[in-house]
Design a protein around this motif. Structure first.
Motif, PDB file in Angstrom:
ATOM      1  N   GLU A  58       0.874  -1.167   0.000  1.00  0.00           N
ATOM      2  CA  GLU A  58       0.000   0.000   0.000  1.00  0.00           C
ATOM      3  C   GLU A  58       0.908   1.213   0.000  1.00  0.00           C
ATOM      4  N   CYS A  85      -6.368   9.490   9.139  1.00  0.00           N
ATOM      5  CA  CYS A  85      -5.614   8.231   9.164  1.00  0.00           C
ATOM      6  C   CYS A  85      -5.966   7.405  10.395  1.00  0.00           C
ATOM      7  N   LEU A 106      -4.601  12.793   0.412  1.00  0.00           N
ATOM      8  CA  LEU A 106      -4.044  11.464   0.670  1.00  0.00           C
ATOM      9  C   LEU A 106      -4.523  10.533  -0.433  1.00  0.00           C
ATOM     10  N   THR A 107      -3.581   9.931  -1.134  1.00  0.00           N
ATOM     11  CA  THR A 107      -3.871   9.037  -2.247  1.00  0.00           C
ATOM     12  C   THR A 107      -3.303   7.668  -1.926  1.00  0.00           C
ATOM     13  N   LEU A 108      -4.115   6.631  -2.123  1.00  0.00           N
ATOM     14  CA  LEU A 108      -3.649   5.261  -1.892  1.00  0.00           C
ATOM     15  C   LEU A 108      -3.571   4.516  -3.211  1.00  0.00           C
ATOM     16  N   SER A 154      -8.329   8.693  -3.521  1.00  0.00           N
ATOM     17  CA  SER A 154      -7.614   9.951  -3.421  1.00  0.00           C
ATOM     18  C   SER A 154      -8.572  10.925  -2.754  1.00  0.00           C
ATOM     19  N   ILE A 167      -5.225   3.832   9.414  1.00  0.00           N
ATOM     20  CA  ILE A 167      -4.053   3.947   8.542  1.00  0.00           C
ATOM     21  C   ILE A 167      -2.914   4.422   9.440  1.00  0.00           C
ATOM     22  N   MET A 220       4.047   5.380   3.455  1.00  0.00           N
ATOM     23  CA  MET A 220       3.517   6.701   3.134  1.00  0.00           C
ATOM     24  C   MET A 220       4.695   7.593   2.785  1.00  0.00           C
ATOM     25  N   TYR A 251       0.925   5.156   0.084  1.00  0.00           N
ATOM     26  CA  TYR A 251       0.164   6.372   0.350  1.00  0.00           C
ATOM     27  C   TYR A 251       0.998   7.571  -0.089  1.00  0.00           C
TER      28      TYR A 251
END
Length: 157
Positions: A4, A40, A133-135, A151, A45, A102, A6
């Motif tokens: 993942e 988060c 915040l984009t994953l 996002s 997160i 991240m 971020y």
């Protein structure tokens, strides 16, 4: 390999400073950083490796998020302004053992990285906004090697 990834673009910064690299977060930027941390925490997160650009506004964003989440962060020079997607993919190789990473950095670098990982034309089809915040779920650190999970702009957090 599944990671993942971020992307956290630095929060709002003051416009006046001796150099662009020394621009600190504005009050708005500090509030945005805390809002990201709350988002988060609310969405669990919190277990990740946090890496940041050494540029002041990015480092301050990372410091606030890390402090509020109770995690550590590392400053890495390759995340500074002007990072190329190929550089990021090469440097992220050392973190492939991490479930979640991240990175805190800049535009247009993050849009170019996201576009590259999604197989899109660089910077034309995606824009990473301040304090968003984009994953990306990354299957392979290569062009078209990821999918976009979300996002979220700071104003919606």
């Amino acid at each position: 390999m599944k990671m993942e990834l971020y992307l956290l673009r630095h929060a709002d910064a003051d416009t006046l400073a001796v150099t662009d690299d020394e621009r600190p977060l504005s009050e708005k930027g500090e509030a945005q950083s805390r809002k990201v941390a709350r988002f988060c925490a609310a969405h669990e997160i919190v277990k990740m490796k946090l890496l940041t650009s050494p540029v002041r506004r990015a480092r301050q964003t990372a410091e606030i998020v890390a402090s509020d989440l109770g995690i550590e962060f590392s400053e890495v020079p390759w995340l500074t302004c002007g990072m190329r997607p190929e550089t990021a993919l090469t440097r992220l190789q050392e973190w492939t053992g991490e479930r979640a990473v991240m990175i805190v950095g800049h535009e247009p670098d993050f849009s170019a990285l996201a576009a590259h990982l999604l197989g899109l034309r660089s910077g034309e089809q995606i824009e990473v906004r301040k304090a968003s915040l984009t994953l990306l779920t990354v299957d392979a650190l290569e062009k078209s090697g990821a999918r976009l999970d979300f996002s979220v702009p700071c104003r919606l957090m």
